[in-house]
Design an enzyme around this catalytic site. Structure first.
Site, PDB file in Angstrom:
ATOM      1  N   ASP A   3       9.682  44.775 -32.745  1.00 26.04           N
ATOM      2  CA  ASP A   3       8.255  44.841 -33.076  1.00 26.04           C
ATOM      3  C   ASP A   3       7.602  43.535 -32.606  1.00 26.04           C
ATOM      4  O   ASP A   3       7.903  42.465 -33.143  1.00 26.04           O
ATOM      5  CB  ASP A   3       8.098  45.015 -34.603  1.00 26.04           C
ATOM      6  CG  ASP A   3       6.647  45.164 -35.039  1.00 26.04           C
ATOM      7  OD1 ASP A   3       5.747  44.998 -34.189  1.00 26.04           O
ATOM      8  OD2 ASP A   3       6.416  45.436 -36.236  1.00 26.04           O
ATOM      9  N   ASP A  46       0.942  35.100 -32.491  1.00 30.19           N
ATOM     10  CA  ASP A  46       0.463  34.270 -33.613  1.00 30.19           C
ATOM     11  C   ASP A  46       1.536  33.273 -34.044  1.00 30.19           C
ATOM     12  O   ASP A  46       1.242  32.121 -34.399  1.00 30.19           O
ATOM     13  CB  ASP A  46       0.084  35.163 -34.805  1.00 30.19           C
ATOM     14  CG  ASP A  46      -1.001  36.165 -34.437  1.00 30.19           C
ATOM     15  OD1 ASP A  46      -1.854  35.826 -33.593  1.00 30.19           O
ATOM     16  OD2 ASP A  46      -0.983  37.273 -34.988  1.00 30.19           O
ATOM     17  N   ASP A  95      -2.048  45.641 -42.447  1.00 21.64           N
ATOM     18  CA  ASP A  95      -1.608  46.386 -41.261  1.00 21.64           C
ATOM     19  C   ASP A  95      -0.891  47.658 -41.700  1.00 21.64           C
ATOM     20  O   ASP A  95       0.129  47.586 -42.401  1.00 21.64           O
ATOM     21  CB  ASP A  95      -0.627  45.542 -40.426  1.00 21.64           C
ATOM     22  CG  ASP A  95      -1.302  44.369 -39.726  1.00 21.64           C
ATOM     23  OD1 ASP A  95      -2.542  44.358 -39.616  1.00 21.64           O
ATOM     24  OD2 ASP A  95      -0.566  43.465 -39.282  1.00 21.64           O
ATOM     25  N   THR A 119       0.224  32.221 -22.055  1.00 20.26           N
ATOM     26  CA  THR A 119       1.463  32.968 -22.295  1.00 20.26           C
ATOM     27  C   THR A 119       1.486  34.191 -21.374  1.00 20.26           C
ATOM     28  O   THR A 119       0.473  34.874 -21.206  1.00 20.26           O
ATOM     29  CB  THR A 119       1.593  33.390 -23.773  1.00 20.26           C
ATOM     30  OG1 THR A 119       0.423  34.120 -24.153  1.00 20.26           O
ATOM     31  CG2 THR A 119       1.747  32.185 -24.685  1.00 20.26           C
ATOM     32  N   LEU A 120       2.661  34.440 -20.813  1.00 18.54           N
ATOM     33  CA  LEU A 120       2.792  35.503 -19.805  1.00 18.54           C
ATOM     34  C   LEU A 120       3.843  36.526 -20.196  1.00 18.54           C
ATOM     35  O   LEU A 120       4.553  37.056 -19.342  1.00 18.54           O
ATOM     36  CB  LEU A 120       3.164  34.876 -18.447  1.00 18.54           C
ATOM     37  CG  LEU A 120       2.158  33.888 -17.852  1.00 18.54           C
ATOM     38  CD1 LEU A 120       2.747  33.171 -16.651  1.00 18.54           C
ATOM     39  CD2 LEU A 120       0.870  34.609 -17.455  1.00 18.54           C
ATOM     40  N   SER A 166       7.504  38.883 -40.330  1.00 17.42           N
ATOM     41  CA  SER A 166       8.427  38.601 -39.216  1.00 17.42           C
ATOM     42  C   SER A 166       8.475  37.120 -38.845  1.00 17.42           C
ATOM     43  O   SER A 166       9.299  36.711 -38.029  1.00 17.42           O
ATOM     44  CB  SER A 166       7.996  39.411 -37.981  1.00 17.42           C
ATOM     45  OG  SER A 166       6.808  38.880 -37.422  1.00 17.42           O
TER      46      SER A 166
END
Ligand code: RIB
Length: 293
Positions: free
Chosen positions: A237, A243, A12, A211-212, A282
């Site tokens: 971030d 994930d 990334d 998931t909302l 993270s």
């Protein structure tokens, strides 16, 4: 019971920006960082850091040594990961001042799976084992069919949602983890209140986690419906938050935990992930998550 995650591995390239760039705009970034990521790698790292033994399968390129090292450092079993002498998968990610992101994917080796390779990996797994998938690799339809034939339980995070999923027999999936946009794309139903019912109607054999974002997450399996609110934090971030949620939820589920516990643990893990920069870096450990619950 063993868990195989057949998925992407990306470098990334993350640019910190004042806002997500608009069409025609040129803008200077504050900073460029390189992180290991890919929805597949992130979910394997999350499962491993949550304490679940996981085997990752996927293809890296000649620029992918760091990806392998990151999996190994997290405790992911890497013997099925193969290296090809071409460029691997990467992304260009913008992260704005609110922590929101936008991602451009370059598939590279993630789009080079072959049937022979899939067969070779799947031969090591069988009835009762779990297969975790996202939608950043090619041959998803073939992998789903072959895993199903072997009696594996298939968990799918259909992200990013695109036409490749139309080729897949999604009735073979046992558990879907979707956000509201993907759920609407799968069901054609945009109303979040009705999306769970629409999913259950389309796939009566499956369970769902929806998931909302800041509105929390739902679990529904046609009988049991469970809600989990978010743990509010200041996001820096959001990359890999979903994930992380997926990895920790699967860890608790395969451990026999009740759904509320699994959702709460996943929500806490992802709330920690958004306070840290990068994708794989993270992701917290189970000890860090449990210390905060
Ligand atoms: O889900 C986050 C991931 O999506 C990033 O790590 C990036 O590689 C993209 O695949």
């Amino acid at each position: 019971m063993k868990v195989l995650n057949f998925g992407s591995l990306n470098m990334d390239y993350t640019y910190s920006v004042p806002h997500i760039i608009a069409g025609g705009e040129t803008m200077a970034s504050y900073e460029l960082n390189e992180y290991c990521g890919g929805k597949g790698l992130n979910q394997s790292v999350a499962m491993a850091k949550a304490g679940l033994p996981v085997w990752h399968a996927g293809l890296i390129g000649n620029d992918g040594e760091k990806l392998l090292e990151t999996c190994e450092a997290a405790g992911v079993h890497t013997e099925f990961i193969r290296k090809l002498p071409v460029r691997g998968g990467h992304t260009v990610i913008q992260v704005d001042e609110k922590g929101q992101n936008s991602i451009i994917l370059y598939g590279g080796t993630n789009r080079m799976q072959t049937k022979e390779y899939a067969d070779e990996v799947l031969a090591h797994f069988g009835s009762g084992d779990y297969l975790v998938l996202q939608n950043e690799i090619n041959l998803l339809d073939y992998i789903i069919d072959k895993a199903y034939e072997r009696g594996m339980k298939i968990v799918l995070n259909p992200s990013p949602y695109n036409e490749a999923l139309d080729a897949c027999d999604l009735s073979k999936v046992s558990l879907f983890l979707v956000n509201e946009i993907e759920a609407a794309q799968i069901t054609g139903n945009k109303d979040p209140e009705h999306v769970l019912d629409a999913l259950a109607e389309s796939f009566p054999e499956a369970a769902f986690v929806l998931t909302l974002g800041s509105d929390g997450a739902w679990y529904y399996d046609g009988t049991e419906k469970v809600f989990q609110d978010i743990f509010p934090v200041k996001a820096v971030d959001t990359t890999a938050a979903g994930d992380t949620f997926t990895g920790f939820f699967i860890r608790k589920l395969t451990d026999g935990a009740d759904i509320q516990t699994a959702l709460r643990t996943a929500a806490k893990a992802s709330s920690i992930a958004v306070t840290r920069v990068g994708a794989a870096p993270s992701i917290p450990t189970m000890a860090e998550v449990e210390a905060e619950i």
